[in-house]
Design a protein around this motif. Sequence first.
Motif, PDB file in Angstrom:
ATOM      1  N   ARG A 215     -65.233  13.161  -4.174  1.00 56.34           N
ATOM      2  CA  ARG A 215     -65.123  14.600  -4.009  1.00 56.34           C
ATOM      3  C   ARG A 215     -65.214  15.289  -5.379  1.00 56.34           C
ATOM      4  O   ARG A 215     -64.606  14.838  -6.331  1.00 56.34           O
ATOM      5  CB  ARG A 215     -63.799  14.975  -3.330  1.00 56.34           C
ATOM      6  CG  ARG A 215     -63.675  14.332  -1.976  1.00 56.34           C
ATOM      7  CD  ARG A 215     -62.400  14.774  -1.270  1.00 56.34           C
ATOM      8  NE  ARG A 215     -62.283  14.115   0.002  1.00 56.34           N
ATOM      9  CZ  ARG A 215     -62.932  14.481   1.095  1.00 56.34           C
ATOM     10  NH1 ARG A 215     -63.711  15.530   1.058  1.00 56.34           N
ATOM     11  NH2 ARG A 215     -62.787  13.823   2.229  1.00 56.34           N
TER      12      ARG A 215
ATOM     13  N   THR B 183     -51.769  14.619   8.700  1.00 58.02           N
ATOM     14  CA  THR B 183     -52.926  13.788   9.000  1.00 58.02           C
ATOM     15  C   THR B 183     -52.766  13.166  10.372  1.00 58.02           C
ATOM     16  O   THR B 183     -51.673  12.770  10.763  1.00 58.02           O
ATOM     17  CB  THR B 183     -53.068  12.678   7.934  1.00 58.02           C
ATOM     18  OG1 THR B 183     -53.180  13.304   6.662  1.00 58.02           O
ATOM     19  CG2 THR B 183     -54.311  11.839   8.203  1.00 58.02           C
TER      20      THR B 183
ATOM     21  N   ASP C 291     -57.164  16.638   9.566  1.00 55.63           N
ATOM     22  CA  ASP C 291     -55.886  17.162   9.090  1.00 55.63           C
ATOM     23  C   ASP C 291     -55.480  18.365   9.921  1.00 55.63           C
ATOM     24  O   ASP C 291     -56.300  18.983  10.602  1.00 55.63           O
ATOM     25  CB  ASP C 291     -55.990  17.609   7.625  1.00 55.63           C
ATOM     26  CG  ASP C 291     -56.097  16.431   6.670  1.00 55.63           C
ATOM     27  OD1 ASP C 291     -55.553  15.360   6.993  1.00 55.63           O
ATOM     28  OD2 ASP C 291     -56.724  16.586   5.620  1.00 55.63           O
TER      29      ASP C 291
ATOM     30  N   GLU D  99     -63.466  10.219   3.633  1.00 52.84           N
ATOM     31  CA  GLU D  99     -63.703  11.040   4.813  1.00 52.84           C
ATOM     32  C   GLU D  99     -63.342  10.318   6.099  1.00 52.84           C
ATOM     33  O   GLU D  99     -63.215  10.939   7.145  1.00 52.84           O
ATOM     34  CB  GLU D  99     -65.164  11.468   4.863  1.00 52.84           C
ATOM     35  CG  GLU D  99     -65.542  12.443   3.755  1.00 52.84           C
ATOM     36  CD  GLU D  99     -66.966  12.947   3.907  1.00 52.84           C
ATOM     37  OE1 GLU D  99     -67.655  12.511   4.865  1.00 52.84           O
ATOM     38  OE2 GLU D  99     -67.393  13.757   3.089  1.00 52.84           O
TER      39      GLU D  99
ATOM     40  N   GLU E 134     -61.772  19.243   6.602  1.00 45.64           N
ATOM     41  CA  GLU E 134     -61.486  19.212   5.173  1.00 45.64           C
ATOM     42  C   GLU E 134     -61.461  20.628   4.624  1.00 45.64           C
ATOM     43  O   GLU E 134     -61.837  21.590   5.298  1.00 45.64           O
ATOM     44  CB  GLU E 134     -62.530  18.394   4.412  1.00 45.64           C
ATOM     45  CG  GLU E 134     -63.907  19.033   4.378  1.00 45.64           C
ATOM     46  CD  GLU E 134     -64.873  18.305   3.463  1.00 45.64           C
ATOM     47  OE1 GLU E 134     -64.415  17.507   2.626  1.00 45.64           O
ATOM     48  OE2 GLU E 134     -66.081  18.537   3.586  1.00 45.64           O
TER      49      GLU E 134
ATOM     50  N   GLN F 223     -59.018  20.697  -2.905  1.00 49.91           N
ATOM     51  CA  GLN F 223     -59.827  20.002  -1.930  1.00 49.91           C
ATOM     52  C   GLN F 223     -59.090  19.765  -0.630  1.00 49.91           C
ATOM     53  O   GLN F 223     -59.653  19.913   0.433  1.00 49.91           O
ATOM     54  CB  GLN F 223     -60.285  18.652  -2.484  1.00 49.91           C
ATOM     55  CG  GLN F 223     -61.159  18.822  -3.716  1.00 49.91           C
ATOM     56  CD  GLN F 223     -61.413  17.524  -4.401  1.00 49.91           C
ATOM     57  OE1 GLN F 223     -61.099  16.463  -3.892  1.00 49.91           O
ATOM     58  NE2 GLN F 223     -61.966  17.570  -5.583  1.00 49.91           N
ATOM     59  N   ARG F 224     -57.817  19.385  -0.708  1.00 48.52           N
ATOM     60  CA  ARG F 224     -57.041  19.174   0.499  1.00 48.52           C
ATOM     61  C   ARG F 224     -55.619  19.652   0.274  1.00 48.52           C
ATOM     62  O   ARG F 224     -55.010  19.297  -0.723  1.00 48.52           O
ATOM     63  CB  ARG F 224     -56.972  17.683   0.877  1.00 48.52           C
ATOM     64  CG  ARG F 224     -58.266  17.137   1.432  1.00 48.52           C
ATOM     65  CD  ARG F 224     -58.032  15.759   2.024  1.00 48.52           C
ATOM     66  NE  ARG F 224     -59.263  15.164   2.483  1.00 48.52           N
ATOM     67  CZ  ARG F 224     -59.806  15.412   3.659  1.00 48.52           C
ATOM     68  NH1 ARG F 224     -59.208  16.227   4.488  1.00 48.52           N
ATOM     69  NH2 ARG F 224     -60.932  14.842   4.016  1.00 48.52           N
TER      70      ARG F 224
END
Length: 205
Positions: free
Chosen positions: A203, A181, A49, A22, A140, A175-176
Amino acid sequence: QLVHAEDDGPALYAAAVEAGFEGIVAKRRDSKYEAGRRSRHWLKVKRVDSDDFVVGGYTRGKGWRASQLGSLLLGKRAGRGKLAYIGRVGSGFDDALLAALKARLEPLQTDAMPFLERPDEVQGATWVKPQTVVEVRYAEITPLGQLRAPVFVRVRDDKPAAEAEELAHDPVRRQRPAGRTADPKAAVEPAARRKVYAEGRARVP
């Protein structure tokens, strides 16, 4: 996981981001830990992000924004001309931008919902043809496939909706996305002034 580094804070930040953490914690070299107290000498530098999403609708504003937009309903292309709902963004706007977005989206209103499934959290939404691409910054993608802490950045006039990236995974499990970034050098002060620690949580798919 705890990793200590003193020489190159930006490099550690980049490594933490690559590992899916994170963010990192940075501190002044000469500062001491003060139990139970917040200190401006210890900073949590979170990963941020940004990515492009297609606008599928909007909600009406409330309070002083009652005559304007409340939030934009966002999605990723998911095939069959539909969008996979990924959340809504209601911050990052000023009055001029809200007025410009409303004028842009009103002619695109449609009775056909552009999302694969009706978002449970949205009541009284106005649907629009999925033709507008926007860039949004966020913390996120949650385990349920929703944006956390989204902030509007800009309209992508240079990118047609047909060229927007498709959803790469099941939105409930991903998740991503492959977003952009933030520059680590903008997030971490020079290592000469701070010690930097990487701290992350695992995660859950």
